[in-house]
Design an enzyme around this catalytic site. Structure first.
Site, mmCIF file in Angstrom:
data_model
loop_
_atom_site.group_PDB
_atom_site.id
_atom_site.type_symbol
_atom_site.label_atom_id
_atom_site.label_comp_id
_atom_site.label_asym_id
_atom_site.label_seq_id
_atom_site.Cartn_x
_atom_site.Cartn_y
_atom_site.Cartn_z
ATOM 1 N N THR A 158 0.843 -1.191 0.000
ATOM 2 C CA THR A 158 0.000 0.000 0.000
ATOM 3 C C THR A 158 0.882 1.246 0.000
ATOM 4 O O THR A 158 1.905 1.286 0.679
ATOM 5 C CB THR A 158 -0.916 0.011 1.241
ATOM 6 O OG1 THR A 158 -1.753 -1.154 1.217
ATOM 7 C CG2 THR A 158 -1.800 1.243 1.263
ATOM 8 N N GLN A 336 -28.278 -5.959 -0.811
ATOM 9 C CA GLN A 336 -29.554 -6.668 -0.900
ATOM 10 C C GLN A 336 -30.736 -5.743 -0.629
ATOM 11 O O GLN A 336 -31.760 -5.783 -1.332
ATOM 12 C CB GLN A 336 -29.565 -7.833 0.102
ATOM 13 C CG GLN A 336 -30.721 -8.801 -0.077
ATOM 14 C CD GLN A 336 -30.591 -9.641 -1.341
ATOM 15 O OE1 GLN A 336 -29.493 -9.791 -1.873
ATOM 16 N NE2 GLN A 336 -31.700 -10.171 -1.828
ATOM 17 N N GLU A 363 -2.943 -7.086 6.746
ATOM 18 C CA GLU A 363 -2.473 -6.949 8.131
ATOM 19 C C GLU A 363 -2.891 -8.139 8.984
ATOM 20 O O GLU A 363 -3.278 -8.009 10.148
ATOM 21 C CB GLU A 363 -2.925 -5.617 8.733
ATOM 22 C CG GLU A 363 -2.213 -4.446 8.080
ATOM 23 C CD GLU A 363 -2.341 -3.149 8.826
ATOM 24 O OE1 GLU A 363 -2.324 -3.167 10.067
ATOM 25 O OE2 GLU A 363 -2.454 -2.107 8.170
ATOM 26 N N GLU A 367 -7.895 -15.824 9.469
ATOM 27 C CA GLU A 367 -7.354 -17.079 9.991
ATOM 28 C C GLU A 367 -6.181 -16.819 10.938
ATOM 29 O O GLU A 367 -6.052 -17.456 11.992
ATOM 30 C CB GLU A 367 -6.918 -17.981 8.834
ATOM 31 C CG GLU A 367 -8.066 -18.529 7.993
ATOM 32 C CD GLU A 367 -8.688 -17.514 7.043
ATOM 33 O OE1 GLU A 367 -9.788 -17.790 6.547
ATOM 34 O OE2 GLU A 367 -8.060 -16.457 6.798
#
Length: 379
Positions: A158, A336, A363, A367
């Site tokens: 980034t 939606q 970052e 998991e």
């Protein structure tokens, strides 16, 4: 427990909200469509003191607390998640690390202009084969006496082409594993330092993400951060705090999408009444509001613990894990609720849904956050 914000907090929050609505909103769709970096807006953020919010004023910063920081990022991310991540990287991954771990000479040379926003920074850890497994660094920095020779590739960086100052994590001694990793301050323009093409991304398209290539780049010895072998510990400590910034970005995306969905539900009619009055929609909004409140409290808890000097390994990981999931769930439901209109760019929520996904990845993936959290559950 006091959940009330101070007057200063409220002023900073309002300043960020005003800036986002006045300066970011108007061109956010165009910047997304054309993957355009918000150069002028970043300069404005610098003028507002948003690029070095927690840095001591003696180093050019605003000297504010973490609560102020997350409030500001949240407001900006409600409108433009790309601007929010530019701000997050400069504050959390670059300025915070330099202020805490660099020597005085390094701070005066590099931290001051970064905190003032005269330049912006980038944090370079990820590689083609070292994403979640940050110990598998292939980029090397070989000790040559008065300098290191840097070689390798960094991915998904980034501020990749807009930065002037780069913190690069590299392996100096392979036999030592993660204890042989160092962190270096590298400047744009040094011989052998090349920037690859801008990545074509699903979301946060206004931020510039690039691969960086280093070929025999000479890095002065004085540009190493900390003692020899400190690089991995440095990276993990910086990422620990950086998760609060991304959690705030995720919270902002979720809140912005919810606000748009709530407003739309009160304007759009179906079967003779506003769709908000249909239980199917009202219950979606109730769930969204509840989840956003829970995410907000987790983010504020992590920020508060950081200000108190506590270990935020657990609270920061929990905030990022949950807020990023809420961002994804909320933006999907916002699309939606908008129906067909939610699928076109002018209603903003389709962009927010695309932006939300990355908060579960960078970052530290969700998991990885679960790994971090689970390790804190037993002593």
């Amino acid at each position: 427990m006091d959940f009330n914000l101070t007057e200063e907090h409220l002023m900073i929050q309002q300043a960020a909200k005003d800036f986002a609505n006045t300066e970011l909103l108007g061109g956010v769709i165009e910047r997304d469509e054309h993957s355009k970096f918000p150069t002028d807006q970043v300069k404005m953020m610098a003028d507002l003191g948003f690029l070095g919010m927690m840095v001591d004023p003696k180093y050019g910063g605003s000297g504010l607390d973490s609560i102020s920081y997350v409030l500001a990022i949240t407001e900006i991310a409600k409108i433009d998640a790309s601007a929010a991540v530019i701000m997050s990287v400069n504050n959390s991954l670059v300025c915070a690390g330099l202020e805490k771990y660099c020597n005085e000479e390094q701070k005066m040379k590099y931290l001051v202009p970064l905190a003032k926003g005269d330049v912006i920074g980038a944090f370079c850890l990820s590689e083609p084969e070292a994403g979640s497994d940050a110990t598998s660094q292939k980029t090397t920095a070989i000790d040559k006496g008065d300098h290191y020779l840097l070689n390798g590739t960094k991915n998904w960086i980034t501020n990749g082409s807009s930065a002037s100052t780069y913190i690069v994590i590299a392996q100096t001694d392979v036999e030592k594993g993660h204890k042989g990793i160092n962190a270096f301050i590298v400047e744009k323009g040094w011989a052998g330092f090349d920037i690859g093409p801008k990545e074509k991304k699903m979301g946060i398209r206004g931020s510039d993400t690039h691969s960086l290539m280093f070929s025999d780049v000479k890095v002065p010895k004085e540009n190493r951060i900390g003692e020899d072998g400190f690089g991995f510990a440095f990276a993990m400590a910086v990422l620990n705090g950086g998760r609060i910034g991304i959690a705030s970005q995720a919270l902002g995306i979720a809140t912005g999408a919810y606000d748009l969905a709530l407003k739309y539900s009160q304007e759009r009619k179906a079967f003779g009444k506003e769709i908000f009055k249909h239980q199917a929609i009202a219950f979606k909004l109730a769930d969204m509001a509840t989840q956003i409140m829970a995410a907000k409290l987790l983010v504020l808890k992590a920020a508060s613990e950081k200000d108190e000097g506590k270990d935020i390994s657990q609270s920061g990981a929990m905030a990022k894990l949950y807020a990023s999931q809420v961002a994804m769930d909320t933006t999907i439901e916002a699309v939606q609720i908008h129906g067909g209109n939610g699928y076109v760019s002018e209603y903003h929520v389709e962009r927010m849904m695309r932006d939300a996904k990355i908060t579960q990845i960078y970052e530290g993936t969700s998991e990885i956050q679960r790994i971090v959290i689970s390790r804190t559950l037993v002593s």
